[in-house]
Design an enzyme around this catalytic site. Structure first.
Site, short mmCIF file in Angstrom:
data_model
loop_
_atom_site.label_atom_id
_atom_site.label_comp_id
_atom_site.label_asym_id
_atom_site.label_seq_id
_atom_site.Cartn_x
_atom_site.Cartn_y
_atom_site.Cartn_z
N HIS A 259 0.84 -1.21 0.00
CA HIS A 259 0.00 0.00 0.00
C HIS A 259 0.87 1.25 0.00
O HIS A 259 0.67 2.16 -0.82
CB HIS A 259 -0.90 -0.02 1.23
CG HIS A 259 -1.82 1.16 1.35
ND1 HIS A 259 -3.13 1.12 0.98
CD2 HIS A 259 -1.60 2.42 1.83
CE1 HIS A 259 -3.69 2.31 1.20
NE2 HIS A 259 -2.78 3.11 1.72
N GLU A 260 1.84 1.30 0.90
CA GLU A 260 2.69 2.49 0.99
C GLU A 260 3.60 2.62 -0.23
O GLU A 260 3.93 3.74 -0.64
CB GLU A 260 3.50 2.48 2.28
CG GLU A 260 2.67 2.45 3.56
CD GLU A 260 1.61 3.54 3.63
OE1 GLU A 260 1.79 4.61 3.00
OE2 GLU A 260 0.58 3.31 4.30
N HIS A 263 1.80 4.66 -2.80
CA HIS A 263 1.98 6.09 -2.58
C HIS A 263 3.37 6.53 -3.02
O HIS A 263 3.53 7.56 -3.70
CB HIS A 263 1.83 6.42 -1.08
CG HIS A 263 0.43 6.39 -0.57
ND1 HIS A 263 -0.58 7.18 -1.08
CD2 HIS A 263 -0.15 5.68 0.44
CE1 HIS A 263 -1.70 6.95 -0.43
NE2 HIS A 263 -1.47 6.05 0.51
N GLU A 289 -4.57 7.67 -3.11
CA GLU A 289 -5.11 6.41 -2.61
C GLU A 289 -5.45 5.45 -3.74
O GLU A 289 -5.41 4.23 -3.56
CB GLU A 289 -6.33 6.65 -1.73
CG GLU A 289 -6.00 7.26 -0.39
CD GLU A 289 -5.09 6.40 0.47
OE1 GLU A 289 -5.17 5.15 0.37
OE2 GLU A 289 -4.28 6.96 1.21
#
Length: 494
Positions: A259-260, A263, A289
Protein backbone atom coordinates in the site's frame (compact mmCIF):
# COMPACT_ATOMS: atom_id res chain seq x y z
CA UNK A 1 9.01 36.13 -17.58
CA UNK A 2 11.03 37.75 -14.76
CA UNK A 3 8.03 37.64 -12.41
CA UNK A 4 7.37 34.02 -13.33
CA UNK A 5 11.03 33.05 -12.80
CA UNK A 6 11.21 34.91 -9.48
CA UNK A 7 8.01 33.28 -8.25
CA UNK A 8 9.20 29.79 -9.26
CA UNK A 9 12.54 30.32 -7.50
CA UNK A 10 10.76 31.48 -4.34
CA UNK A 11 8.32 28.55 -4.56
CA UNK A 12 11.19 26.07 -4.97
CA UNK A 13 12.66 27.20 -1.64
CA UNK A 14 9.23 26.94 0.01
CA UNK A 15 8.75 23.42 -1.34
CA UNK A 16 12.23 22.46 -0.07
CA UNK A 17 11.41 23.75 3.42
CA UNK A 18 8.13 21.82 3.36
CA UNK A 19 10.10 18.65 2.59
CA UNK A 20 12.30 19.36 5.63
CA UNK A 21 9.16 19.67 7.77
CA UNK A 22 7.99 16.34 6.38
CA UNK A 23 11.29 14.74 7.27
CA UNK A 24 10.84 15.92 10.87
CA UNK A 25 7.49 14.12 10.86
CA UNK A 26 9.05 10.95 9.47
CA UNK A 27 11.74 11.06 12.16
CA UNK A 28 9.11 11.52 14.86
CA UNK A 29 7.22 8.42 13.78
CA UNK A 30 10.25 6.16 13.32
CA UNK A 31 13.41 6.89 15.32
CA UNK A 32 12.86 9.99 17.48
CA UNK A 33 13.36 9.33 21.22
CA UNK A 34 10.09 9.57 23.15
CA UNK A 35 11.46 12.26 25.44
CA UNK A 36 11.86 14.64 22.50
CA UNK A 37 8.13 14.93 21.80
CA UNK A 38 7.50 18.37 23.30
CA UNK A 39 10.66 19.85 21.84
CA UNK A 40 9.70 18.44 18.46
CA UNK A 41 6.35 20.15 18.80
CA UNK A 42 8.16 23.47 19.24
CA UNK A 43 10.34 22.70 16.22
CA UNK A 44 7.35 21.83 14.06
CA UNK A 45 5.55 24.99 15.16
CA UNK A 46 8.61 27.10 14.33
CA UNK A 47 9.08 25.70 10.83
CA UNK A 48 5.35 25.97 10.13
CA UNK A 49 5.58 29.63 11.12
CA UNK A 50 8.35 30.12 8.54
CA UNK A 51 6.37 28.24 5.89
CA UNK A 52 3.17 30.17 6.58
CA UNK A 53 5.05 33.47 6.29
CA UNK A 54 6.45 32.44 2.93
CA UNK A 55 3.11 31.13 1.68
CA UNK A 56 1.42 34.43 2.54
CA UNK A 57 4.31 36.71 1.56
CA UNK A 58 2.87 39.78 -0.25
CA UNK A 59 5.49 39.31 -2.95
CA UNK A 60 3.69 36.11 -3.99
CA UNK A 61 0.57 38.15 -4.66
CA UNK A 62 2.58 40.71 -6.60
CA UNK A 63 4.28 38.05 -8.72
CA UNK A 64 0.96 36.33 -9.40
CA UNK A 65 -0.44 39.64 -10.61
CA UNK A 66 2.21 40.07 -13.31
CA UNK A 67 3.63 36.59 -14.05
CA UNK A 68 3.09 35.14 -17.51
CA UNK A 69 3.39 31.37 -17.88
CA UNK A 70 5.55 30.07 -20.74
CA UNK A 71 3.37 27.00 -21.31
CA UNK A 72 0.39 24.98 -20.02
CA UNK A 73 2.42 23.40 -17.21
CA UNK A 74 3.55 26.83 -16.09
CA UNK A 75 -0.03 28.09 -16.09
CA UNK A 76 -1.14 25.12 -14.01
CA UNK A 77 1.66 25.89 -11.55
CA UNK A 78 0.50 29.50 -11.31
CA UNK A 79 -3.08 28.36 -10.72
CA UNK A 80 -2.01 26.03 -7.91
CA UNK A 81 0.16 28.68 -6.27
CA UNK A 82 -2.69 31.19 -6.47
CA UNK A 83 -5.11 28.73 -4.89
CA UNK A 84 -2.67 27.90 -2.09
CA UNK A 85 -1.96 31.60 -1.56
CA UNK A 86 -5.65 32.35 -1.12
CA UNK A 87 -6.11 29.41 1.27
CA UNK A 88 -3.08 30.28 3.39
CA UNK A 89 -4.11 33.92 3.54
CA UNK A 90 -7.31 32.81 5.27
CA UNK A 91 -5.38 31.19 8.13
CA UNK A 92 -3.80 33.46 10.77
CA UNK A 93 -0.10 32.80 11.35
CA UNK A 94 -0.83 32.11 15.03
CA UNK A 95 -3.31 29.38 14.10
CA UNK A 96 -0.97 27.72 11.60
CA UNK A 97 1.93 27.56 14.06
CA UNK A 98 -0.26 26.47 16.99
CA UNK A 99 -1.85 23.70 14.92
CA UNK A 100 1.57 22.38 13.88
CA UNK A 101 2.81 22.44 17.48
CA UNK A 102 -0.27 20.85 19.01
CA UNK A 103 -0.69 18.10 16.41
CA UNK A 104 2.99 17.17 16.68
CA UNK A 105 2.64 16.64 20.43
CA UNK A 106 -0.79 15.05 19.97
CA UNK A 107 0.69 12.18 17.97
CA UNK A 108 2.67 11.03 20.99
CA UNK A 109 -0.28 11.43 23.34
CA UNK A 110 -2.48 9.44 20.95
CA UNK A 111 0.14 6.67 20.74
CA UNK A 112 0.33 6.51 24.55
CA UNK A 113 -3.46 6.40 24.88
CA UNK A 114 -3.72 3.72 22.19
CA UNK A 115 -1.09 1.60 23.90
CA UNK A 116 -2.92 1.86 27.24
CA UNK A 117 -6.49 1.72 25.85
CA UNK A 118 -7.04 4.98 27.71
CA UNK A 119 -9.50 7.25 25.90
CA UNK A 120 -9.59 9.74 28.76
CA UNK A 121 -5.85 10.36 28.34
CA UNK A 122 -6.43 11.47 24.74
CA UNK A 123 -9.72 13.39 24.93
CA UNK A 124 -8.39 16.78 26.16
CA UNK A 125 -5.80 16.80 23.36
CA UNK A 126 -8.38 15.78 20.77
CA UNK A 127 -10.67 18.57 22.02
CA UNK A 128 -7.85 21.02 21.35
CA UNK A 129 -7.13 19.62 17.87
CA UNK A 130 -10.81 19.65 16.90
CA UNK A 131 -11.14 23.26 18.07
CA UNK A 132 -8.11 24.30 16.01
CA UNK A 133 -9.29 22.52 12.87
CA UNK A 134 -12.82 23.85 13.27
CA UNK A 135 -11.37 27.36 13.56
CA UNK A 136 -9.36 26.77 10.38
CA UNK A 137 -12.42 25.43 8.57
CA UNK A 138 -14.43 28.45 9.61
CA UNK A 139 -11.71 30.81 8.39
CA UNK A 140 -11.47 29.01 5.05
CA UNK A 141 -15.24 28.89 4.64
CA UNK A 142 -15.42 32.63 5.32
CA UNK A 143 -12.79 33.07 2.63
CA UNK A 144 -14.96 31.34 0.04
CA UNK A 145 -13.64 27.80 0.21
CA UNK A 146 -15.95 24.81 0.49
CA UNK A 147 -18.99 26.85 -0.48
CA UNK A 148 -19.09 28.28 3.04
CA UNK A 149 -19.26 24.83 4.70
CA UNK A 150 -16.64 24.20 7.41
CA UNK A 151 -16.12 20.52 6.63
CA UNK A 152 -16.06 21.05 2.87
CA UNK A 153 -13.47 23.80 3.29
CA UNK A 154 -11.18 21.27 5.03
CA UNK A 155 -12.01 18.49 2.57
CA UNK A 156 -10.98 20.78 -0.29
CA UNK A 157 -7.40 20.64 0.96
CA UNK A 158 -7.22 16.89 0.33
CA UNK A 159 -9.57 16.48 -2.65
CA UNK A 160 -10.00 19.81 -4.46
CA UNK A 161 -13.51 20.25 -5.79
CA UNK A 162 -15.08 17.48 -3.72
CA UNK A 163 -17.97 18.19 -1.32
CA UNK A 164 -19.37 16.33 1.64
CA UNK A 165 -22.75 16.12 -0.07
CA UNK A 166 -21.21 14.70 -3.23
CA UNK A 167 -19.25 12.09 -1.31
CA UNK A 168 -22.32 11.20 0.76
CA UNK A 169 -24.22 10.60 -2.49
CA UNK A 170 -21.49 8.26 -3.78
CA UNK A 171 -21.45 6.41 -0.46
CA UNK A 172 -25.24 6.19 -0.54
CA UNK A 173 -25.07 4.41 -3.90
CA UNK A 174 -22.27 2.10 -2.76
CA UNK A 175 -23.64 1.02 0.61
CA UNK A 176 -26.59 -1.16 -0.53
CA UNK A 177 -24.45 -3.28 -2.86
CA UNK A 178 -21.66 -3.59 -0.30
CA UNK A 179 -24.03 -4.60 2.49
CA UNK A 180 -25.79 -7.13 0.26
CA UNK A 181 -22.48 -8.62 -0.87
CA UNK A 182 -21.21 -8.84 2.70
CA UNK A 183 -24.38 -10.63 3.82
CA UNK A 184 -24.07 -13.14 0.98
CA UNK A 185 -20.41 -13.85 1.72
CA UNK A 186 -20.79 -14.19 5.49
CA UNK A 187 -23.71 -16.55 4.90
CA UNK A 188 -21.88 -18.71 2.33
CA UNK A 189 -21.38 -22.42 3.00
CA UNK A 190 -17.77 -22.23 1.82
CA UNK A 191 -15.24 -19.93 3.50
CA UNK A 192 -11.44 -19.66 3.18
CA UNK A 193 -9.31 -20.79 6.11
CA UNK A 194 -7.46 -18.18 8.22
CA UNK A 195 -3.75 -18.29 8.98
CA UNK A 196 -2.94 -20.10 12.22
CA UNK A 197 0.86 -19.98 12.48
CA UNK A 198 3.54 -17.60 13.75
CA UNK A 199 5.70 -15.70 11.27
CA UNK A 200 9.01 -14.25 12.45
CA UNK A 201 9.75 -10.54 12.22
CA UNK A 202 12.99 -10.93 10.24
CA UNK A 203 11.34 -13.11 7.61
CA UNK A 204 8.45 -10.69 7.28
CA UNK A 205 10.71 -7.69 6.81
CA UNK A 206 12.88 -9.50 4.24
CA UNK A 207 9.81 -10.46 2.23
CA UNK A 208 8.36 -6.95 2.62
CA UNK A 209 11.49 -5.59 0.95
CA UNK A 210 11.04 -8.10 -1.89
CA UNK A 211 7.43 -6.98 -2.30
CA UNK A 212 8.44 -3.32 -2.42
CA UNK A 213 10.94 -4.11 -5.14
CA UNK A 214 8.41 -6.16 -7.10
CA UNK A 215 6.13 -3.10 -7.24
CA UNK A 216 8.89 -0.81 -8.47
CA UNK A 217 10.03 1.00 -5.33
CA UNK A 218 13.33 2.75 -6.03
CA UNK A 219 15.59 1.91 -3.09
CA UNK A 220 18.18 4.49 -4.16
CA UNK A 221 15.59 7.17 -3.30
CA UNK A 222 13.83 5.50 -0.38
CA UNK A 223 13.96 3.30 2.71
CA UNK A 224 11.68 1.03 4.77
CA UNK A 225 11.22 1.44 8.53
CA UNK A 226 8.77 0.39 11.24
CA UNK A 227 6.04 2.67 12.63
CA UNK A 228 2.92 2.34 14.79
CA UNK A 229 0.78 3.41 11.83
CA UNK A 230 2.26 2.72 8.34
CA UNK A 231 2.75 5.77 6.14
CA UNK A 232 4.70 7.16 3.18
CA UNK A 233 6.62 10.42 3.48
CA UNK A 234 8.31 12.75 1.02
CA UNK A 235 8.34 13.31 -2.71
CA UNK A 236 10.74 13.42 -5.63
CA UNK A 237 14.09 11.88 -4.76
CA UNK A 238 13.54 11.15 -1.07
CA UNK A 239 10.38 9.09 -0.52
CA UNK A 240 10.31 6.89 2.58
CA UNK A 241 7.87 4.16 3.60
CA UNK A 242 7.05 2.37 6.84
CA UNK A 243 5.25 -0.81 7.80
CA UNK A 244 4.49 -2.75 10.99
CA UNK A 245 4.84 -6.39 12.07
CA UNK A 246 2.46 -8.79 13.81
CA UNK A 247 3.84 -12.31 14.11
CA UNK A 248 0.33 -13.77 13.90
CA UNK A 249 -0.66 -11.74 10.83
CA UNK A 250 2.05 -11.30 8.17
CA UNK A 251 -0.51 -9.86 5.73
CA UNK A 252 -0.58 -6.74 7.91
CA UNK A 253 3.10 -6.20 7.15
CA UNK A 254 3.04 -7.30 3.52
CA UNK A 255 -0.01 -5.39 2.36
CA UNK A 256 0.78 -2.29 4.40
CA UNK A 257 4.13 -2.29 2.59
CA UNK A 258 2.56 -2.70 -0.84
CA UNK A 259 0.00 0.00 0.00
CA UNK A 260 2.69 2.49 0.99
CA UNK A 261 4.76 1.57 -2.07
CA UNK A 262 1.77 2.65 -4.17
CA UNK A 263 1.98 6.09 -2.58
CA UNK A 264 5.75 6.19 -2.81
CA UNK A 265 6.11 5.15 -6.44
CA UNK A 266 3.52 7.77 -7.40
CA UNK A 267 5.80 10.40 -5.88
CA UNK A 268 8.98 8.83 -7.26
CA UNK A 269 7.43 8.53 -10.71
CA UNK A 270 6.47 12.18 -11.20
CA UNK A 271 8.31 13.90 -14.03
CA UNK A 272 11.64 15.15 -12.66
CA UNK A 273 11.06 18.49 -14.42
CA UNK A 274 8.38 19.15 -11.77
CA UNK A 275 10.71 18.54 -8.78
CA UNK A 276 10.13 21.06 -5.96
CA UNK A 277 7.33 22.80 -7.87
CA UNK A 278 3.57 22.76 -7.25
CA UNK A 279 3.33 20.02 -9.91
CA UNK A 280 5.88 17.82 -8.16
CA UNK A 281 3.50 15.94 -5.86
CA UNK A 282 0.38 13.84 -6.17
CA UNK A 283 -2.60 15.92 -7.23
CA UNK A 284 -4.95 14.82 -4.44
CA UNK A 285 -5.25 12.27 -1.70
CA UNK A 286 -8.03 10.47 -3.60
CA UNK A 287 -5.73 9.98 -6.59
CA UNK A 288 -2.91 9.05 -4.22
CA UNK A 289 -5.11 6.41 -2.61
CA UNK A 290 -6.04 5.08 -6.03
CA UNK A 291 -2.41 4.12 -6.48
CA UNK A 292 -1.93 2.57 -3.06
CA UNK A 293 -5.21 0.67 -3.26
CA UNK A 294 -4.77 -0.70 -6.78
CA UNK A 295 -1.27 -1.87 -5.86
CA UNK A 296 -2.51 -3.46 -2.64
CA UNK A 297 -5.78 -4.97 -3.81
CA UNK A 298 -6.44 -5.39 -7.51
CA UNK A 299 -2.79 -6.31 -8.13
CA UNK A 300 -1.38 -7.51 -4.80
CA UNK A 301 -4.40 -9.61 -3.81
CA UNK A 302 -5.04 -10.99 -7.29
CA UNK A 303 -5.04 -14.75 -7.88
CA UNK A 304 -1.95 -14.43 -10.07
CA UNK A 305 0.16 -12.43 -7.65
CA UNK A 306 -0.88 -14.34 -4.52
CA UNK A 307 0.24 -17.51 -6.31
CA UNK A 308 3.75 -16.05 -6.45
CA UNK A 309 3.51 -14.77 -2.85
CA UNK A 310 2.46 -18.24 -1.65
CA UNK A 311 5.67 -19.70 -3.06
CA UNK A 312 7.80 -16.97 -1.47
CA UNK A 313 6.12 -17.47 1.90
CA UNK A 314 6.76 -21.21 1.72
CA UNK A 315 10.44 -20.49 0.97
CA UNK A 316 10.68 -18.04 3.87
CA UNK A 317 8.53 -19.70 6.56
CA UNK A 318 8.17 -23.32 5.49
CA UNK A 319 4.81 -25.10 5.60
CA UNK A 320 2.38 -22.71 7.30
CA UNK A 321 -0.80 -24.77 7.08
CA UNK A 322 -2.35 -23.59 3.80
CA UNK A 323 -2.63 -26.42 1.29
CA UNK A 324 -1.91 -24.73 -2.03
CA UNK A 325 -1.88 -21.47 -3.99
CA UNK A 326 -5.63 -21.50 -4.65
CA UNK A 327 -6.44 -21.96 -0.95
CA UNK A 328 -3.93 -19.21 -0.17
CA UNK A 329 -5.70 -16.85 -2.59
CA UNK A 330 -8.85 -17.37 -0.53
CA UNK A 331 -6.99 -16.87 2.75
CA UNK A 332 -5.51 -13.56 1.57
CA UNK A 333 -8.99 -12.38 0.56
CA UNK A 334 -10.92 -13.78 3.52
CA UNK A 335 -13.94 -11.61 4.44
CA UNK A 336 -14.63 -10.96 8.12
CA UNK A 337 -16.05 -8.00 10.10
CA UNK A 338 -12.87 -7.05 11.97
CA UNK A 339 -12.27 -3.96 14.06
CA UNK A 340 -9.25 -2.48 12.26
CA UNK A 341 -9.62 -0.39 9.11
CA UNK A 342 -6.08 -1.02 7.85
CA UNK A 343 -6.60 -4.78 8.17
CA UNK A 344 -10.09 -4.78 6.62
CA UNK A 345 -10.91 -6.87 3.57
CA UNK A 346 -11.97 -5.13 0.39
CA UNK A 347 -15.68 -5.66 1.05
CA UNK A 348 -15.68 -4.13 4.53
CA UNK A 349 -13.09 -1.41 3.98
CA UNK A 350 -15.38 1.25 2.56
CA UNK A 351 -17.88 0.70 5.37
CA UNK A 352 -15.11 1.66 7.80
CA UNK A 353 -14.56 4.86 5.82
CA UNK A 354 -18.25 5.74 5.64
CA UNK A 355 -18.49 5.56 9.42
CA UNK A 356 -15.47 7.84 9.95
CA UNK A 357 -16.72 10.26 7.31
CA UNK A 358 -20.06 10.68 9.07
CA UNK A 359 -18.48 11.05 12.51
CA UNK A 360 -15.92 13.65 11.50
CA UNK A 361 -18.50 15.72 9.63
CA UNK A 362 -20.52 15.79 12.84
CA UNK A 363 -17.42 16.76 14.87
CA UNK A 364 -16.65 19.67 12.56
CA UNK A 365 -20.25 20.91 12.49
CA UNK A 366 -20.50 20.71 16.28
CA UNK A 367 -23.33 18.17 16.13
CA UNK A 368 -21.09 15.66 17.93
CA UNK A 369 -19.02 16.58 20.98
CA UNK A 370 -15.58 15.06 21.41
CA UNK A 371 -16.66 13.77 24.82
CA UNK A 372 -19.38 11.71 23.11
CA UNK A 373 -17.18 10.38 20.28
CA UNK A 374 -16.35 7.00 21.84
CA UNK A 375 -20.01 6.18 22.45
CA UNK A 376 -20.97 7.35 18.96
CA UNK A 377 -18.17 5.28 17.41
CA UNK A 378 -19.06 2.13 19.34
CA UNK A 379 -22.78 2.43 18.60
CA UNK A 380 -22.20 3.02 14.90
CA UNK A 381 -19.67 0.18 14.66
CA UNK A 382 -22.06 -2.28 16.27
CA UNK A 383 -24.82 -1.20 13.88
CA UNK A 384 -22.63 -1.39 10.77
CA UNK A 385 -20.54 -4.47 11.56
CA UNK A 386 -22.67 -6.46 13.99
CA UNK A 387 -19.80 -6.66 16.49
CA UNK A 388 -19.24 -4.74 19.74
CA UNK A 389 -15.92 -2.88 20.02
CA UNK A 390 -13.87 -4.77 22.61
CA UNK A 391 -11.25 -2.10 23.43
CA UNK A 392 -10.49 1.51 22.50
CA UNK A 393 -7.38 0.57 20.49
CA UNK A 394 -9.77 -1.37 18.26
CA UNK A 395 -12.19 1.56 18.25
CA UNK A 396 -11.78 5.31 18.16
CA UNK A 397 -8.07 5.16 19.12
CA UNK A 398 -6.99 2.97 16.21
CA UNK A 399 -6.24 5.69 13.62
CA UNK A 400 -3.64 8.45 13.88
CA UNK A 401 -5.52 10.84 11.55
CA UNK A 402 -7.63 12.86 13.97
CA UNK A 403 -4.74 13.34 16.39
CA UNK A 404 -2.79 15.15 13.65
CA UNK A 405 -5.80 17.15 12.48
CA UNK A 406 -6.53 15.35 9.20
CA UNK A 407 -10.26 16.08 9.14
CA UNK A 408 -11.52 15.62 5.59
CA UNK A 409 -8.85 13.03 4.78
CA UNK A 410 -10.78 9.82 5.50
CA UNK A 411 -13.25 9.95 2.57
CA UNK A 412 -10.34 10.14 0.12
CA UNK A 413 -9.59 6.49 0.94
CA UNK A 414 -12.95 5.44 -0.47
CA UNK A 415 -12.62 7.85 -3.39
CA UNK A 416 -9.27 6.19 -4.03
CA UNK A 417 -10.99 2.81 -4.16
CA UNK A 418 -13.49 4.18 -6.67
CA UNK A 419 -10.70 5.59 -8.83
CA UNK A 420 -8.74 2.34 -8.49
CA UNK A 421 -11.75 0.36 -9.74
CA UNK A 422 -11.85 2.51 -12.86
CA UNK A 423 -8.09 2.33 -13.40
CA UNK A 424 -8.10 -1.44 -12.99
CA UNK A 425 -10.79 -1.81 -15.63
CA UNK A 426 -8.74 0.29 -18.06
CA UNK A 427 -5.48 -1.45 -17.12
CA UNK A 428 -6.91 -4.90 -17.84
CA UNK A 429 -8.06 -3.74 -21.26
CA UNK A 430 -4.68 -2.17 -22.04
CA UNK A 431 -2.52 -5.05 -20.72
CA UNK A 432 -4.50 -8.25 -21.42
CA UNK A 433 -1.63 -10.60 -20.47
CA UNK A 434 -1.04 -8.92 -17.09
CA UNK A 435 -1.65 -12.07 -15.03
CA UNK A 436 1.26 -13.90 -16.64
CA UNK A 437 3.65 -11.24 -15.33
CA UNK A 438 1.98 -11.04 -11.89
CA UNK A 439 2.32 -14.81 -11.53
CA UNK A 440 6.10 -14.32 -11.82
CA UNK A 441 6.02 -11.64 -9.11
CA UNK A 442 6.49 -8.97 -11.77
CA UNK A 443 4.16 -5.99 -11.43
CA UNK A 444 6.11 -3.87 -13.93
CA UNK A 445 3.55 -4.05 -16.77
CA UNK A 446 0.90 -2.65 -14.39
CA UNK A 447 3.08 -0.10 -12.63
CA UNK A 448 4.55 1.01 -15.94
CA UNK A 449 1.07 1.64 -17.37
CA UNK A 450 0.04 3.54 -14.24
CA UNK A 451 3.16 5.66 -14.36
CA UNK A 452 2.75 6.50 -18.02
CA UNK A 453 -0.97 7.21 -17.84
CA UNK A 454 -1.21 8.89 -14.43
CA UNK A 455 1.74 9.09 -12.05
CA UNK A 456 4.23 11.04 -14.17
CA UNK A 457 1.78 13.95 -14.49
CA UNK A 458 1.94 14.82 -10.78
CA UNK A 459 -0.24 17.88 -10.23
CA UNK A 460 -0.56 18.81 -13.91
CA UNK A 461 -4.25 17.88 -14.13
CA UNK A 462 -7.16 18.08 -11.70
CA UNK A 463 -8.02 14.86 -9.78
CA UNK A 464 -11.01 13.59 -11.76
CA UNK A 465 -9.41 14.77 -15.00
CA UNK A 466 -6.20 12.78 -14.59
CA UNK A 467 -8.21 9.63 -13.79
CA UNK A 468 -10.46 10.19 -16.80
CA UNK A 469 -7.46 10.75 -19.06
CA UNK A 470 -5.95 7.45 -17.89
CA UNK A 471 -9.18 5.45 -18.14
CA UNK A 472 -10.88 7.00 -21.14
CA UNK A 473 -14.10 7.47 -19.15
CA UNK A 474 -15.34 9.56 -16.25
CA UNK A 475 -14.82 7.88 -12.86
CA UNK A 476 -17.74 6.38 -10.99
CA UNK A 477 -18.29 3.62 -8.43
CA UNK A 478 -19.64 1.00 -10.89
CA UNK A 479 -16.33 -0.66 -11.90
CA UNK A 480 -15.26 -1.07 -8.26
CA UNK A 481 -18.53 -2.67 -7.19
CA UNK A 482 -18.58 -4.94 -10.25
CA UNK A 483 -15.00 -6.06 -9.51
CA UNK A 484 -15.80 -6.79 -5.85
CA UNK A 485 -18.91 -8.82 -6.65
CA UNK A 486 -17.21 -10.87 -9.38
CA UNK A 487 -14.09 -11.57 -7.33
CA UNK A 488 -15.64 -12.44 -4.00
CA UNK A 489 -18.60 -14.42 -5.28
CA UNK A 490 -16.10 -16.65 -7.06
CA UNK A 491 -13.90 -17.05 -3.99
CA UNK A 492 -16.92 -17.94 -1.82
CA UNK A 493 -18.44 -20.16 -4.54
CA UNK A 494 -21.72 -18.28 -4.74
Amino acid sequence: MTAFADLMAFQRETEALAQIAGRLGWDQETVMPAGAAHQRGEEMGAIEGVLHARRTDPRVGDWLGTAEAPDAAGQRALDLIARAYRRNACIPARLAAETARVTSVAQGIWAEARGKDDVAHFLPTLEHVVALRREAGQALAAGGFGGGDVYDALLDDYEPGATGAGIAAVFGRMRPRLVALRAALLGARHAPVPLAHRFGKDGQMALARDLAGAFGYDWSRGRLDLAVHPFSSGSGNDVRITTRVSESDPFNCFYSTVHEVGHATYEQGIDQAYLLTPLGAGVSMGVHESQSRIYENQLGRSRAFTGWLFGRMRETFGDFGVADAEAFYGTVNRVQPGYIRTEADEVHYNLHIMMRFDLERQLMSGALAVADLEEAWNSRFAADFGVAVDRPAHGMLQDVHWSVGLFGYFPTYALGNVYAGCLHKALRAAVPDLDAALARGDAAPATGWLNDCLQRHGGLYAPAEVVERACGFAPDEGPLLDYLETKFRAIYRL
